[in-house]
Design a protein around this motif. Sequence first.
Motif, mmCIF file in Angstrom:
data_model
loop_
_atom_site.group_PDB
_atom_site.id
_atom_site.type_symbol
_atom_site.label_atom_id
_atom_site.label_comp_id
_atom_site.label_asym_id
_atom_site.label_seq_id
_atom_site.Cartn_x
_atom_site.Cartn_y
_atom_site.Cartn_z
ATOM 1 N N GLN A 75 0.838 -1.193 0.000
ATOM 2 C CA GLN A 75 0.000 0.000 0.000
ATOM 3 C C GLN A 75 0.875 1.245 0.000
ATOM 4 O OE1 GLN A 75 -2.522 -0.322 3.427
ATOM 5 N NE2 GLN A 75 -4.065 -1.484 2.310
ATOM 6 N N THR A 76 0.458 2.234 -0.757
ATOM 7 C CA THR A 76 1.213 3.486 -0.815
ATOM 8 C C THR A 76 0.276 4.658 -0.572
ATOM 9 O OG1 THR A 76 0.918 3.705 -3.192
ATOM 10 C CG2 THR A 76 2.912 2.581 -2.438
ATOM 11 N N THR A 77 0.871 5.770 -0.235
ATOM 12 C CA THR A 77 0.123 7.008 -0.054
ATOM 13 C C THR A 77 0.855 8.118 -0.800
ATOM 14 O OG1 THR A 77 -0.841 8.509 1.566
ATOM 15 C CG2 THR A 77 1.297 7.577 2.116
ATOM 16 N N MET A 78 0.117 9.107 -1.252
ATOM 17 C CA MET A 78 0.701 10.225 -1.982
ATOM 18 C C MET A 78 0.932 11.376 -1.004
ATOM 19 S SD MET A 78 0.910 8.785 -4.801
ATOM 20 C CE MET A 78 1.096 9.769 -6.229
ATOM 21 N N VAL A 79 2.161 11.927 -1.029
ATOM 22 C CA VAL A 79 2.527 13.013 -0.132
ATOM 23 C C VAL A 79 2.899 14.229 -0.974
ATOM 24 C CG1 VAL A 79 4.141 13.732 1.679
ATOM 25 C CG2 VAL A 79 3.394 11.353 1.558
ATOM 26 N N LYS A 80 2.240 15.358 -0.705
ATOM 27 C CA LYS A 80 2.538 16.582 -1.439
ATOM 28 C C LYS A 80 3.754 17.253 -0.799
ATOM 29 C CE LYS A 80 0.360 20.759 -3.182
ATOM 30 N NZ LYS A 80 -0.858 21.574 -3.197
ATOM 31 N N LYS A 81 4.713 17.669 -1.633
ATOM 32 C CA LYS A 81 5.930 18.307 -1.135
ATOM 33 C C LYS A 81 6.173 19.601 -1.893
ATOM 34 C CE LYS A 81 8.248 14.398 0.750
ATOM 35 N NZ LYS A 81 9.527 13.975 1.200
ATOM 36 N N ARG A 82 6.989 20.458 -1.291
ATOM 37 C CA ARG A 82 7.309 21.755 -1.884
ATOM 38 C C ARG A 82 8.778 22.054 -1.646
ATOM 39 N NH1 ARG A 82 7.674 26.633 0.435
ATOM 40 N NH2 ARG A 82 7.438 28.421 -0.902
ATOM 41 N N LEU A 83 9.479 22.480 -2.695
ATOM 42 C CA LEU A 83 10.880 22.881 -2.589
ATOM 43 C C LEU A 83 11.030 24.283 -3.161
ATOM 44 C CD1 LEU A 83 12.803 19.692 -3.775
ATOM 45 C CD2 LEU A 83 12.638 20.567 -1.462
ATOM 46 N N GLU A 84 11.890 25.068 -2.534
ATOM 47 C CA GLU A 84 12.189 26.398 -3.051
ATOM 48 C C GLU A 84 13.644 26.409 -3.498
ATOM 49 O OE1 GLU A 84 11.935 31.023 -1.625
ATOM 50 O OE2 GLU A 84 10.708 29.530 -0.606
ATOM 51 N N PHE A 85 13.870 26.558 -4.795
ATOM 52 C CA PHE A 85 15.211 26.542 -5.369
ATOM 53 C C PHE A 85 15.819 27.936 -5.312
ATOM 54 C CE2 PHE A 85 13.407 22.708 -6.825
ATOM 55 C CZ PHE A 85 14.428 21.863 -7.212
ATOM 56 N N CYS A 86 17.143 27.978 -5.159
ATOM 57 C CA CYS A 86 17.834 29.269 -5.113
ATOM 58 C C CYS A 86 18.349 29.626 -6.507
ATOM 59 C CB CYS A 86 18.978 29.244 -4.115
ATOM 60 S SG CYS A 86 20.411 28.297 -4.632
ATOM 61 N N PRO A 87 18.536 30.925 -6.767
ATOM 62 C CA PRO A 87 19.112 31.343 -8.052
ATOM 63 C C PRO A 87 20.584 30.943 -8.147
ATOM 64 C CG PRO A 87 18.056 33.195 -6.910
ATOM 65 C CD PRO A 87 18.088 32.048 -5.967
ATOM 66 N N LEU A 88 21.091 30.891 -9.365
ATOM 67 C CA LEU A 88 22.476 30.512 -9.619
ATOM 68 C C LEU A 88 23.458 31.436 -8.898
ATOM 69 C CD1 LEU A 88 24.522 28.723 -11.116
ATOM 70 C CD2 LEU A 88 24.284 30.241 -13.084
ATOM 71 N N ARG A 89 23.165 32.719 -8.890
ATOM 72 C CA ARG A 89 24.054 33.683 -8.228
ATOM 73 C C ARG A 89 24.241 33.336 -6.746
ATOM 74 N NH1 ARG A 89 22.209 39.798 -8.043
ATOM 75 N NH2 ARG A 89 20.541 38.736 -6.978
ATOM 76 N N ASP A 90 23.159 32.951 -6.065
ATOM 77 C CA ASP A 90 23.248 32.574 -4.649
ATOM 78 C C ASP A 90 24.040 31.280 -4.469
ATOM 79 O OD1 ASP A 90 21.671 34.781 -4.296
ATOM 80 O OD2 ASP A 90 19.881 33.663 -3.658
ATOM 81 N N ALA A 91 23.856 30.342 -5.384
ATOM 82 C CA ALA A 91 24.577 29.067 -5.290
ATOM 83 C C ALA A 91 26.073 29.261 -5.488
ATOM 84 C CB ALA A 91 24.039 28.078 -6.326
ATOM 85 N N LEU A 92 26.451 30.186 -6.359
ATOM 86 C CA LEU A 92 27.870 30.447 -6.605
ATOM 87 C C LEU A 92 28.513 31.290 -5.510
ATOM 88 C CD1 LEU A 92 27.744 31.176 -10.435
ATOM 89 C CD2 LEU A 92 28.647 29.132 -9.316
ATOM 90 N N ALA A 93 27.697 31.951 -4.685
ATOM 91 C CA ALA A 93 28.212 32.849 -3.651
ATOM 92 C C ALA A 93 28.417 32.153 -2.301
ATOM 93 C CB ALA A 93 27.267 34.035 -3.487
ATOM 94 N N VAL A 94 28.397 30.829 -2.271
ATOM 95 C CA VAL A 94 28.570 30.093 -1.015
ATOM 96 C C VAL A 94 29.950 30.391 -0.440
ATOM 97 C CG1 VAL A 94 28.801 27.781 -0.028
ATOM 98 C CG2 VAL A 94 26.984 28.257 -1.655
#
Length: 116
Positions: A75-94
């Motif tokens: 048996q399975t159940t469906m789970v709704k999820k939400r992700l917020e992705f960051c812009p490329l500039r923020d990812a490169l500024a780590v």
Amino acid sequence: VCLTCCSRESMVKINQICHKHGIKFFTGDVFGYHGYMFADLGDHEFVEEKPKVAKASSGVEDGPEAKRARLDPAQTTMVKKRLEFCPLRDALAVEWRGEKATAALRRTAPDYFLLQ
């Protein structure tokens, strides 16, 4: 929008426009055996299928085994999820220095720094 073979400045500029207007953005490239891929999906909602947790039986079973959650693969159940992705500039500024970066450095492949 999908980009490849672009300069970093072009990728950042186009990603800023896409992120501002809620447009999905992908970029990537390959250099011999090394490559990268970046995705900015903005505010992304999706549904994930997970095994249902079976309810504990009301038998005389007691102890740690009875308290453990049991998964029912049939048996399975469906789970709704939400992700917020960051812009490329923020990812490169780590920032890679300091105590906070120590754990991230262990999880990051050395190839990442070669591509930088």
